[in-house]
Scaffold this active site. Sequence first.
Site, PDB file in Angstrom:
ATOM      1  N   ARG A  38      70.402  30.602  21.170  1.00 18.02           N
ATOM      2  CA  ARG A  38      71.292  31.274  20.232  1.00 18.02           C
ATOM      3  C   ARG A  38      71.136  30.626  18.876  1.00 18.02           C
ATOM      4  NH1 ARG A  38      76.180  30.166  21.095  1.00 18.02           N
ATOM      5  NH2 ARG A  38      76.126  29.342  23.201  1.00 18.02           N
ATOM      6  N   CYS A  98      76.607  22.657  29.954  1.00 17.62           N
ATOM      7  CA  CYS A  98      77.496  21.541  30.314  1.00 17.62           C
ATOM      8  C   CYS A  98      77.998  21.649  31.749  1.00 17.62           C
ATOM      9  CB  CYS A  98      78.674  21.471  29.354  1.00 17.62           C
ATOM     10  SG  CYS A  98      78.230  20.916  27.706  1.00 17.62           S
TER      11      CYS A  98
END
Length: 626
Positions: A88, A275
């Site tokens: 992104r 994460c």
Amino acid sequence: MNGYLEALRPKMSEDDYQKLVAITNPKAYEFIAKASDLCNAEKIFICSDSAEDIAHVRQQAITSGEEKAVLTLPGHTVHFDGIYDQGRDRQATKYLVPRGISFSKALNQIDRQEGLVEVKGLLRDSMNGRTMIVRFISLGPPNSIFTILGLQCTDSWYVAHSEDLLYRPGYEVFRQSDPTREFLRVLHSAGKLNENMTSAEHEKKRIYIDYMDNTIYSVNTQYAGNSVGFKKLAFRLAIRKANYEGWLAEHMMIMGVNGPNGRKSYFSGAFPSACGKTSTAMLPGETILGDDIAYIRDIGSVARAVNVESGIFGIIQDVNPVDDSLIYKVLTSPGEIIFSNVLVKGDQPYWLGMGSEIPKDGINFSGEWHEGKTDESGEKIPPAHKNARYAVALKALENCDPELDNPMGVELNGIMYGGRDAKAYVPVQQSFDWEHGIIAYGASLETETTFATIGEEGVPEINMMSTQDFISIPLGQNICNNLEFGRKLKKAPLVFGVNYFLEDREGKFLNSPQDKHVWIKWMELRVHSEVGAIRSPTGFLPKYEDLKKLFNRVLSKDYTKEDYVKQFTIRVPENLAKIERVQRFYQENVSDTPAELFELLDQQRQRLVEARERFGDYISPEKFEW
Ligand code: SPV
Ligand code: MN
């Protein structure tokens, strides 16, 4: 006869025309006609979601060269994005803000008129000689209170094919809907392509969000996070809608956790990209309902959630038979999968951390690759990109949750927030109440940048509720909406803070990736008040005996007291410094921060200072046990 429909007719086959006419929404005709006119598409293909149309999209993705069917297993294809298009792109992603409106400084923005002129200039004639594909999508299960409709025009067959794996079909929903029904719009063009079919003009990449018009423009990019409109692009519009309507659109996975005696409890979890969100959702022995985006509504005074999507665009790095056995099995079995930015050699896909040796040459996102190959700036190009991904339908997973398409969603018993926090927060803790959880774990979520966004890795930042990249309203308003949402519920989900990335002084992780399974099982027991907890200044901590039993039961591991103390020690200086950073961030960047944020963090500071006076800087959890 509708003028827009008339204008579109010469570019369509009779069949496509009939498919479009069956949708009676004049706003849809208008959007498609204006998109086609601006981009100067040669032909228009209307995807009706029939088996035939879906097969056509898949075949065209291969025929056009955007995907290659070179892989051995049936259903597997590979796609490459350009070397500067591997994640992104925050720099290129901007909100179009009308003159006179002020937007949080933390958000990337541009004047609306100026931005529209720029992005439309880049889109002009971009589909010259190409087909524009029109896809209708249902975000969330169709015909439910959660459903939001989406329409995308794109010139990328790869994007259209990805949407097939990742989203629920929406053509029939559009067809049966009232002609005035609202929908989100996305216009995408991959732009000029170079010989290996990747977007050639990366410096002209733009992703502009026009929330005034519920429209997103994306150009000169193919990376799915920038181009598949219903992923992070429509999500930005949904967050805004949710805020005005009093519900939540969140960057959250949803999973079912099995408890004792056949009980199942549902959790959602917000984590920034890379994460641990997907690997938590996919824990073996539990069920996965979603891995990225959730809509949560108050229904009958309880929080109920649906997965906006129906597939996974997951990070493939480190997917191996030990750490992610379920998805590893899917990725190495026949079935429809798009691999992106992996290494291909001898008709096999390879990725980093797959648990077996990777060849020293092959084809990757840089073209022909060999070990030691460098990029323009002399950096070594890895065999596969760290952000290499797979796209697959959730139903391909053997532990896909049976409630995936329940129009009422599932009742959430708990939610969790987790970032990449090397220093401060313990691996798992429960908030004192809803507000404390939203502020101390959600709004205070700190992390380090990862390879999922373009730019430097490891830069610490605040990433509010892990949605900071996607928020299109004043940030303070989003916090207020979250606080309000829980307050109105008869029984709000419990809120947990998790941290899979806590390190010791030498910079070594204190936990293995498998440990998260224990934290999840502990949360499940907490939801049903079946284990006690220790009240610490930052939240309720697990008791050693309970974790010891769980480590043994879930992972067949012996959990030592020493490990427990190391992991759950309250680090007062690091926690105070964290509060300092969070408060400063909000003071400097978010003018509408609710006073409650500062108050709750002041209280947390006070509790930490008092504890330090009694016990010192580093406090074993047992000190708090009375
Ligand atoms: C993420 O980066 O959070 C993702 C992948 O889920 S994407 O947003 O599509 O890049
Ligand atoms: Mn995500």
